[in-house]
Scaffold this active site. Structure first.
Site, PDB file in Angstrom:
ATOM      1  N   CYS A   1      -5.583 -16.097 -21.655  1.00  0.00           N
ATOM      2  CA  CYS A   1      -5.551 -17.551 -21.621  1.00  0.00           C
ATOM      3  C   CYS A   1      -5.055 -17.997 -20.245  1.00  0.00           C
ATOM      4  O   CYS A   1      -5.632 -17.635 -19.231  1.00  0.00           O
ATOM      5  CB  CYS A   1      -4.674 -18.049 -22.773  1.00  0.00           C
ATOM      6  SG  CYS A   1      -4.559 -19.840 -22.956  1.00  0.00           S
TER       7      CYS A   1
ATOM      8  N   ASP B   1     -15.634 -21.513 -26.051  1.00  0.00           N
ATOM      9  CA  ASP B   1     -14.445 -21.874 -25.284  1.00  0.00           C
ATOM     10  C   ASP B   1     -14.734 -23.126 -24.468  1.00  0.00           C
ATOM     11  O   ASP B   1     -15.371 -23.066 -23.418  1.00  0.00           O
ATOM     12  CB  ASP B   1     -14.046 -20.721 -24.370  1.00  0.00           C
ATOM     13  CG  ASP B   1     -12.672 -20.915 -23.731  1.00  0.00           C
ATOM     14  OD1 ASP B   1     -12.157 -22.051 -23.776  1.00  0.00           O
ATOM     15  OD2 ASP B   1     -12.132 -19.941 -23.202  1.00  0.00           O
TER      16      ASP B   1
ATOM     17  N   HIS C   1     -11.628 -19.207 -27.778  1.00  0.00           N
ATOM     18  CA  HIS C   1     -10.522 -19.123 -26.829  1.00  0.00           C
ATOM     19  C   HIS C   1      -9.280 -18.635 -27.583  1.00  0.00           C
ATOM     20  O   HIS C   1      -8.902 -19.188 -28.610  1.00  0.00           O
ATOM     21  CB  HIS C   1     -10.258 -20.504 -26.237  1.00  0.00           C
ATOM     22  CG  HIS C   1      -9.161 -20.518 -25.223  1.00  0.00           C
ATOM     23  ND1 HIS C   1      -9.353 -20.123 -23.922  1.00  0.00           N
ATOM     24  CD2 HIS C   1      -7.861 -20.861 -25.327  1.00  0.00           C
ATOM     25  CE1 HIS C   1      -8.218 -20.242 -23.260  1.00  0.00           C
ATOM     26  NE2 HIS C   1      -7.299 -20.679 -24.104  1.00  0.00           N
TER      27      HIS C   1
END
Length: 251
Positions: free
Chosen positions: A134, A189, A221
């Site tokens: 991330c 995402d 994500h």
């Protein structure tokens, strides 16, 4: 399965003390080092378990609390499982922490993390690898660009906002990176649309960076984070294959 030994450590930085988790094979022989950068939810049991799995594969792993300026981990109280209902309240708290972690601070802190690894008796001589998740994928790129002689490999997974119009966009670090790079993108995402994926890959190609970028189908994500609703077991295991393959080639 290799037995591992994990411990909490404190790392002096220019701005204070960063708490971190250090784990390595229990035989305490010097091993290649991996710097593991957290996702937005921070240093917590799941990230420690991921670091343990890397250590079981024969590496010394350091996971710093990159939000240390705001307190020791956990900086934000988290539920055992982060579901969609919990996210708004959590991001209201962690959002300012993320925004406050500027590229200058990231690079400055990275120097302290790399020094801590270089000084450790359980770290082998030579460059390190970085893996980031991330927001940690962005931190990995900034670090590799700022310390090219210290970083031999970068693995990034479900990174967001990697190639924006911002003058400090992470993809602009590509021209300084000498490490081999692997990124596993999530195909679901919103923080990394197709145009950013292409811009990111094009930047690495133009800079001559040896790299491979793949899009994981069906992955959201955050797909590596088993304590969240974004977790995808198939993508998680695929990430391990790719990461360990990268490390095998590096070390």
């Amino acid at each position: 399965m290799t037995a591992v030994q994990g411990t909490a450590v404190d790392i002096p930085t220019e701005d204070g003390i960063a708490d971190a988790y250090l784990v390595h094979p229990a035989d305490e022989r010097p091993r290649p080092a991996v710097l593991l950068y957290q996702d937005a939810f921070g240093l917590r049991p799941h990230l420690r378990s991921m670091a343990d799995r890397l250590a079981e594969a024969g590496y010394t792993v350091l996971v710093p609390n990159v939000f240390y300026r705001h307190g020791r981990a956990p900086v934000v109280e988290l539920p055992e499982f982060i579901d969609p209902e919990a996210r708004p309240d959590i991001f209201q708290k962690v959002g300012p922490l993320i925004m406050g972690l500027t590229p200058d601070l990231i690079v400055r802190d990275a120097g302290a993390y790399l020094r801590r690894l270089a000084e450790s008796p359980v770290v082998a001589d030579g460059p390190v690898a970085i893996t980031g998740y991330c927001m940690g994928a962005r931190l990995a790129l900034y670090t590799a660009g700022a310390y090219p002689d210290r970083v031999a490999a970068v693995g990034g997974f479900h990174g967001g906002r990697l190639a924006t119009d911002d003058p400090n966009s992470p993809h602009l670090a590509a021209e300084h990176i000498t490490a081999e790079v692997y990124f596993g993108h999530a195909d679901q995402d919103s923080s990394l649309p197709e145009d950013q994926i292409k811009r990111f890959d094009d930047a690495l190609t133009a800079a001559g960076v040896r790299h491979r970028c793949e899009v994981y189908p069906g992955a959201q994500h955050g797909y590596t984070q088993a304590d969240t609703s974004s977790y995808n077991a198939e993508a998680y295991e695929r990430h391990w294959v790719a990461l360990l393959d990268l490390l095998d080639r590096t070390f």
